[in-house]
Design a protein around this motif. Sequence first.
Motif, short mmCIF file in Angstrom:
data_model
loop_
_atom_site.label_atom_id
_atom_site.label_comp_id
_atom_site.label_asym_id
_atom_site.label_seq_id
_atom_site.Cartn_x
_atom_site.Cartn_y
_atom_site.Cartn_z
N GLU A 155 0.85 -1.18 0.00
CA GLU A 155 0.00 0.00 0.00
C GLU A 155 0.89 1.24 0.00
N GLY A 156 0.59 2.17 -0.88
CA GLY A 156 1.39 3.39 -0.94
C GLY A 156 1.42 3.95 -2.34
N ASP A 157 2.12 5.06 -2.48
CA ASP A 157 2.23 5.72 -3.77
C ASP A 157 3.35 5.07 -4.59
N LEU A 158 4.56 5.09 -4.06
CA LEU A 158 5.71 4.49 -4.74
C LEU A 158 6.37 3.42 -3.89
N GLY A 160 5.83 1.83 0.44
CA GLY A 160 4.83 1.92 1.50
C GLY A 160 5.17 1.10 2.71
N LYS A 161 4.51 1.40 3.83
CA LYS A 161 4.78 0.75 5.11
C LYS A 161 3.72 -0.27 5.51
N LYS A 162 2.88 -0.67 4.55
CA LYS A 162 1.89 -1.71 4.83
C LYS A 162 1.87 -2.71 3.69
N VAL A 163 1.92 -3.99 4.05
CA VAL A 163 1.81 -5.08 3.08
C VAL A 163 0.48 -5.79 3.34
N GLY A 164 -0.31 -5.94 2.30
CA GLY A 164 -1.59 -6.62 2.42
C GLY A 164 -1.56 -7.98 1.75
N ILE A 165 -2.32 -8.93 2.32
CA ILE A 165 -2.51 -10.24 1.72
C ILE A 165 -3.92 -10.25 1.14
N LEU A 166 -4.01 -10.32 -0.17
CA LEU A 166 -5.27 -10.16 -0.88
C LEU A 166 -5.77 -11.50 -1.38
N ASP A 167 -7.05 -11.79 -1.16
CA ASP A 167 -7.71 -12.96 -1.72
C ASP A 167 -8.14 -12.62 -3.15
N LEU A 168 -7.57 -13.31 -4.13
CA LEU A 168 -7.86 -12.96 -5.52
C LEU A 168 -9.32 -13.21 -5.88
N ASN A 169 -9.95 -14.22 -5.27
CA ASN A 169 -11.31 -14.58 -5.64
C ASN A 169 -12.34 -13.60 -5.08
N THR A 170 -12.12 -13.13 -3.86
CA THR A 170 -13.08 -12.21 -3.25
C THR A 170 -12.66 -10.75 -3.39
N ARG A 171 -11.38 -10.50 -3.73
CA ARG A 171 -10.79 -9.17 -3.82
C ARG A 171 -10.78 -8.47 -2.46
N GLN A 172 -10.82 -9.25 -1.38
CA GLN A 172 -10.78 -8.71 -0.03
C GLN A 172 -9.36 -8.84 0.54
N ILE A 173 -8.91 -7.86 1.30
CA ILE A 173 -7.65 -7.96 2.02
C ILE A 173 -7.87 -8.84 3.25
N VAL A 183 8.73 -0.36 2.15
CA VAL A 183 9.26 -1.39 1.26
C VAL A 183 8.89 -1.04 -0.18
N GLY A 184 9.77 -1.48 -1.10
CA GLY A 184 9.57 -1.15 -2.50
C GLY A 184 9.23 -2.33 -3.37
N SER A 185 9.23 -3.55 -2.80
CA SER A 185 8.85 -4.72 -3.58
C SER A 185 8.46 -5.84 -2.63
N VAL A 186 7.68 -6.79 -3.13
CA VAL A 186 7.33 -8.00 -2.39
C VAL A 186 7.44 -9.18 -3.35
N VAL A 187 7.84 -10.33 -2.80
CA VAL A 187 7.93 -11.54 -3.62
C VAL A 187 7.62 -12.74 -2.73
N TRP A 188 6.78 -13.64 -3.24
CA TRP A 188 6.39 -14.83 -2.49
C TRP A 188 7.49 -15.88 -2.50
N SER A 189 7.57 -16.64 -1.41
CA SER A 189 8.47 -17.79 -1.37
C SER A 189 7.92 -18.87 -2.31
N PRO A 190 8.77 -19.77 -2.78
CA PRO A 190 8.31 -20.80 -3.72
C PRO A 190 7.17 -21.67 -3.19
N ASP A 191 7.10 -21.85 -1.86
CA ASP A 191 6.01 -22.67 -1.31
C ASP A 191 4.78 -21.86 -0.96
N GLY A 192 4.80 -20.55 -1.18
CA GLY A 192 3.64 -19.72 -0.96
C GLY A 192 3.28 -19.49 0.49
N THR A 193 4.25 -19.61 1.40
CA THR A 193 3.95 -19.41 2.83
C THR A 193 4.57 -18.14 3.40
N LYS A 194 5.52 -17.53 2.70
CA LYS A 194 6.21 -16.35 3.20
C LYS A 194 6.27 -15.28 2.10
#
Length: 392
Positions: A155-158, A160-173, A183-194
């Motif tokens: 979350e942020g302009d460029l 941001g200080k908040k990371v959200g976990i979004l459900d793609l099916n419901t579009r809810q955080i 932080v300027g980027s996020v990347v999932w671990s290969p197993d999808g847990t981190k």
Amino acid sequence: MSRLLRDTLEEWASEARVPHDLADRALRRRAWLPIGATVLAVGLAVAVAVFAFGLRGDNTTVRPATDGVSVPVRPTVTSTDVRGDEENAPPRKLVAAGNVALSAYSVTKVEKLEGNWVRDRRTWSLYDPRDDTYEQTPWAWVDVAPGLQLAAVVEGDLIGKKVGILDLNTRQIKAWIGLEHAVGSVVWSPDGTKVLATAYSEYPDRWQVLGKDSRSMPESTRIGYYVIDVATGEADYHELGPMSRDGNSNARQDLGWSLDGSLLWQPSVTGTGKVFLDLDGGQREAPAGDHYIYSTGRSKVSPDGKLVLGRDGLPTRITDRSGAVVGKQEVLQLLAWADNDNVVALGCAGKCGNEFDNGLVLVSVDGSRMTRLTGSHDRNKDRWNWVLTPRN
């Protein structure tokens, strides 16, 4: 009513208790609220700020007010049908082939700043499984977990200080994780847990224009990284300054995961192109086989372990594990294995007038078959970059 506003109202209506981010929401909507509600929001924001101040430190663990997220079971992909949008670049409809899908993409515009400074601004679009299209989002950065069910957003302009976990099916955080550092980027671990989030003191994608074909990149502003456990919502912070100019002269120095998710790596121009770290930031030897990894984190090795994707360049090459060439392809880049016989690539198929006015294609190992997945993008227009994610 926009989808984003509708989803927000539905989210509020479904919450039986005070939302954990009420202060943030109230402050964002202060122009709509009566004076009493604004005072309440400010009071809550002060309380949150006092609590967050106590978490400051070199290496800290942030425990959010919300619980973590239950990570869904990853689906089993039974279809290898090719899905494409041949008329559009970037696409409007789902693009997928075999076990890989285009889960998100960004369109980058160059913005002029004061003096001779400029910066990149990304606008992200995210896959919507409800209608197999892509929806533009307000997030500063996006990555999608394997299985295409959850996304991590900044979350942020460029930055941001908040990371959200979004459900793609419901579009809810499903959860917001508040952070001390932007932080300027996020990347999932290969197993999808981190989720790995790289922290910066200032937005990194900016530079000075010195002349028609000359620019000056500032020093990287990277200060550290967070490892976020999605199930618990805890975010472990570790300081990590930028590499030296000799090791990496780029201002953006995002971290990535090893193929098995046990280590992290930072990009380097020396050696194998990566310096590996444990989750606490200690330098480690490269895992066996991890020199067959792209900067995106995807493996260059085919699913059956027999073939390896070659370097960029027209034509590209695919070799066996001994290095013997088994096929050449008239594309610019080999991006990801769709299956043991076909690769998602960047290239020109059919209507392209120039190999640099290209798009995503599916090409066979021997190069004899090529299928367009997206339209061809004019190289003189705004750049677009894709996120390719395993479907299971």
